[in-house]
Design a protein around this motif. Sequence first.
Motif, PDB file in Angstrom:
ATOM      1  N   THR A   1      -5.829  -3.061  -0.650  1.00 23.06           N
ATOM      2  CA  THR A   1      -6.278  -1.674  -0.557  1.00 23.06           C
ATOM      3  C   THR A   1      -5.736  -1.022   0.707  1.00 23.06           C
ATOM      4  O   THR A   1      -5.447   0.184   0.711  1.00 23.06           O
ATOM      5  N   LEU A  61      -2.465   0.397  -0.139  1.00 25.07           N
ATOM      6  CA  LEU A  61      -2.631   1.614  -0.934  1.00 25.07           C
ATOM      7  C   LEU A  61      -3.040   2.802  -0.061  1.00 25.07           C
ATOM      8  O   LEU A  61      -2.587   3.936  -0.296  1.00 25.07           O
ATOM      9  N   LEU A  64       2.474  -4.517  -7.116  1.00 24.30           N
ATOM     10  CA  LEU A  64       2.341  -3.114  -6.741  1.00 24.30           C
ATOM     11  C   LEU A  64       3.685  -2.552  -6.293  1.00 24.30           C
ATOM     12  O   LEU A  64       4.048  -1.417  -6.655  1.00 24.30           O
TER      13      LEU A  64
END
Length: 255
Positions: free
Chosen positions: A118, A121, A171
């Motif tokens: 995270t 991100l 990702l």
Amino acid sequence: MTSMGYQTLHGRTAVVTGAASGIGEAVARQLAADGARVALLARRAGRLERLAAELGPGAMPVPVDVTDQDSVDAARQRVREAFGRVDLVVNAAGVMLPNPVDDGRIDEWARMIDTNLTGVLRLVRAFGPDLVAAAADGATADLVNISSIGAHVVFPNYAVYGATKAAVTQLSAALRAEYGPRDVRVTAVEPGLTDTELGSHIDNPALGPDGQLGAMFDAIGALSPADVADLVGYAASRPRHVNLRHLVVLPTRQA
């Protein structure tokens, strides 16, 4: 003086997370040596200030916690005010907390997911628009995510760490599909065994520097953070139309 085989990074503006130590610090040093301005992002302000003083006026310390959205947003504002638009982002912040899954260490799982995945991100959300805008103006734009060989190779007791790094590698591939058509390069770097302070965070003596991890270092030897940083610098220095998309770097003795 730039490293052999590099194009200059003069005129480029970089953000490096995890810059207080290990791979992040080494990447910051590499990019600064190659001519980029570098925003140094990490939690430990004192270390960042010392590194910035060493690297000179082109380096700026920006204390940030990548697990806190408000902190990341504030860091983005500071970088924008001081340096303007960013065209190179290196996500090197990470934690490695091995333990058997049977131990049920939800605290460690949450910390690794929030930092290793995270956190990436959050940085993409903060600086992705800068990368897209830079590329649209004809500049070179790079997103580099530091993953791990643990994304592919199974190590007992590292299940959750490996899962977070597999997610970072996946990702990166997915982001490449979104960013590539807009001329933003995305690179996933997967180091093998590397000599950083991550091992000192392990709270299980059987798995730490005096146990499993130490035995791996003795048997294999390790990369230095500078070895990994050299690869990051090389990838960022390629011609704009060349994307080194997925790089694995291992000690020679690591299978």
